[in-house]
Design a protein around this motif. Structure first.
Motif, short mmCIF file in Angstrom:
data_model
loop_
_atom_site.label_atom_id
_atom_site.label_comp_id
_atom_site.label_asym_id
_atom_site.label_seq_id
_atom_site.Cartn_x
_atom_site.Cartn_y
_atom_site.Cartn_z
N VAL A 29 43.84 49.74 40.20
CA VAL A 29 45.01 49.37 39.41
C VAL A 29 46.29 49.47 40.37
O VAL A 29 47.01 48.36 40.39
CB VAL A 29 45.01 50.44 38.16
N TYR A 48 46.13 46.19 42.48
CA TYR A 48 46.45 44.76 41.63
C TYR A 48 47.80 44.99 41.33
O TYR A 48 48.43 43.78 41.69
CB TYR A 48 45.46 45.09 40.53
N SER A 49 48.32 45.90 41.08
CA SER A 49 49.98 45.95 40.84
C SER A 49 50.63 45.51 42.07
O SER A 49 51.83 44.77 41.80
CB SER A 49 50.43 47.35 40.24
N THR A 52 50.29 41.62 42.47
CA THR A 52 50.78 40.84 41.59
C THR A 52 52.40 41.16 41.38
O THR A 52 52.93 40.54 40.85
CB THR A 52 50.27 40.88 40.44
N GLU A 97 53.36 43.30 39.15
CA GLU A 97 53.35 43.51 37.76
C GLU A 97 52.87 44.69 37.52
O GLU A 97 51.76 45.21 38.18
CB GLU A 97 52.74 42.16 36.83
N TYR A 98 53.24 45.46 36.43
CA TYR A 98 52.62 46.56 36.07
C TYR A 98 51.21 46.23 35.23
O TYR A 98 51.21 45.21 34.56
CB TYR A 98 53.61 47.50 35.13
N PHE A 99 50.36 47.16 35.28
CA PHE A 99 49.00 46.83 34.99
C PHE A 99 48.28 48.05 34.45
O PHE A 99 48.34 49.04 35.18
CB PHE A 99 48.03 46.08 35.72
N GLN A 100 47.75 48.08 33.04
CA GLN A 100 47.00 49.32 32.96
C GLN A 100 45.76 48.97 32.25
O GLN A 100 45.74 47.97 31.76
CB GLN A 100 47.98 50.19 31.57
N ASP A 148 41.88 39.88 28.62
CA ASP A 148 43.10 40.60 29.20
C ASP A 148 42.90 41.22 30.52
O ASP A 148 43.99 41.35 31.17
CB ASP A 148 43.49 41.72 28.06
N ASN A 149 41.63 41.39 30.98
CA ASN A 149 41.57 41.94 32.16
C ASN A 149 40.75 41.18 33.02
O ASN A 149 40.51 41.60 34.37
CB ASN A 149 40.94 43.25 32.10
N PHE A 172 42.26 40.76 36.53
CA PHE A 172 42.08 42.20 37.38
C PHE A 172 40.76 42.22 37.85
O PHE A 172 40.76 42.44 39.27
CB PHE A 172 42.12 43.26 36.46
#
Length: 244
Positions: A151, A154-155, A158, A160-163, A212-213, A216
């Motif tokens: 995570v 990936y953040s 990109t 961007e925030y990702f959860q 959505d993922n 990712f």
């Protein structure tokens, strides 16, 4: 995005004659005159990895082996693809390999993966440098560590925030050695010193992929799992899952 190199040797030598650092050096040398020339000195994530050479076994004339290099950075792959030349010879350690073919391609993530090189994880404080199942034994820590790292990378990539909802992999089946242990050891050269780096290989890593993922997991598939990715660790391939 990925590059597959098919390689042949013109002499016989054992598969351990050169290590992962030799392949890493070959990649960096092909980037010397490009916008990625300073990547080697970067202190941040490198965002590429590569597979073990396959099939396993000693090198012999006429016996073809393959290497896959992957990265979520398409510019990196395009640049490397342009610099790698058909029929070129490059040295890995003291031995040369001839490029038979070069293929550039993309893969979509599926819900299951297999490792193409060992996954290496940092140990918990007070437990040494690298995690091993022999000394630590905590699968919960291993899963939490690879999830948090994926995570974070990936953040970073990109911006961007990702959860991620849940763990990186929901089902995991390791490859177990003949002696019953999961850990494997690979000798590598890190900053001029040789280390036996422990990792683990897995015949099934199953994930819950949703719309959505999906991006990712495509990133994780090409950037690699956890640490030392640019040294050829944490490489995974998508597979069709089988019931074990």
């Amino acid at each position: 995005m990925r590059i597959k190199l098919d390689l042949e040797s013109e002499e016989s030598f054992p598969e351990w004659a050169f290590g992962k650092h030799a392949i890493q050096s070959m990649i960096y040398s092909h980037l010397d005159s490009t916008e990625y020339r300073k990547l080697h000195d970067s202190k941040s994530f490198k965002f590429f990895t590569f597979s073990d050479l396959y099939p396993r076994g000693h090198f012999k004339p006429g016996v073809r082996k393959s290497l896959i290099i992957s990265s979520p950075d398409e510019g990196f792959i395009e640049t490397l693809y342009e610099k790698l030349l058909p029929d070129e010879r490059f040295y890995l350690g003291n031995h040369s390999l001839r490029v038979i073919s070069i293929k550039k391609f993309r893969l979509r993530p599926r819900k299951a993966f297999i490792t193409g090189s060992p996954i290496v994880v940092n140990a918990r404080p007070g437990m040494g440098r690298f995690f091993t199942f022999h000394h630590d034994g905590s699968l919960d820590y291993f899963i939490r560590a690879i999830t948090e790292n994926a995570v974070r990378k990936y953040s970073s990539f990109t911006g961007e925030y990702f959860q991620l909802e849940g763990p990186l992999f929901t089902r995991m089946i390791p490859r177990v050695r003949k002696d019953g242990w999961v850990d494997v050891y690979v000798r590598v050269n890190i900053r001029g010193k040789y280390f036996d780096v422990p990792g683990s290989t897995w015949k099934l890593l199953e994930a819950k992929i949703t719309p959505d993922n999906r991006d990712f997991y495509a990133f994780v598939m090409d950037a690699g799992v956890w640490i030392l990715n640019s040294l050829g660790f944490g490489f995974i391939n998508p597979i069709r899952p089988t019931r074990a």
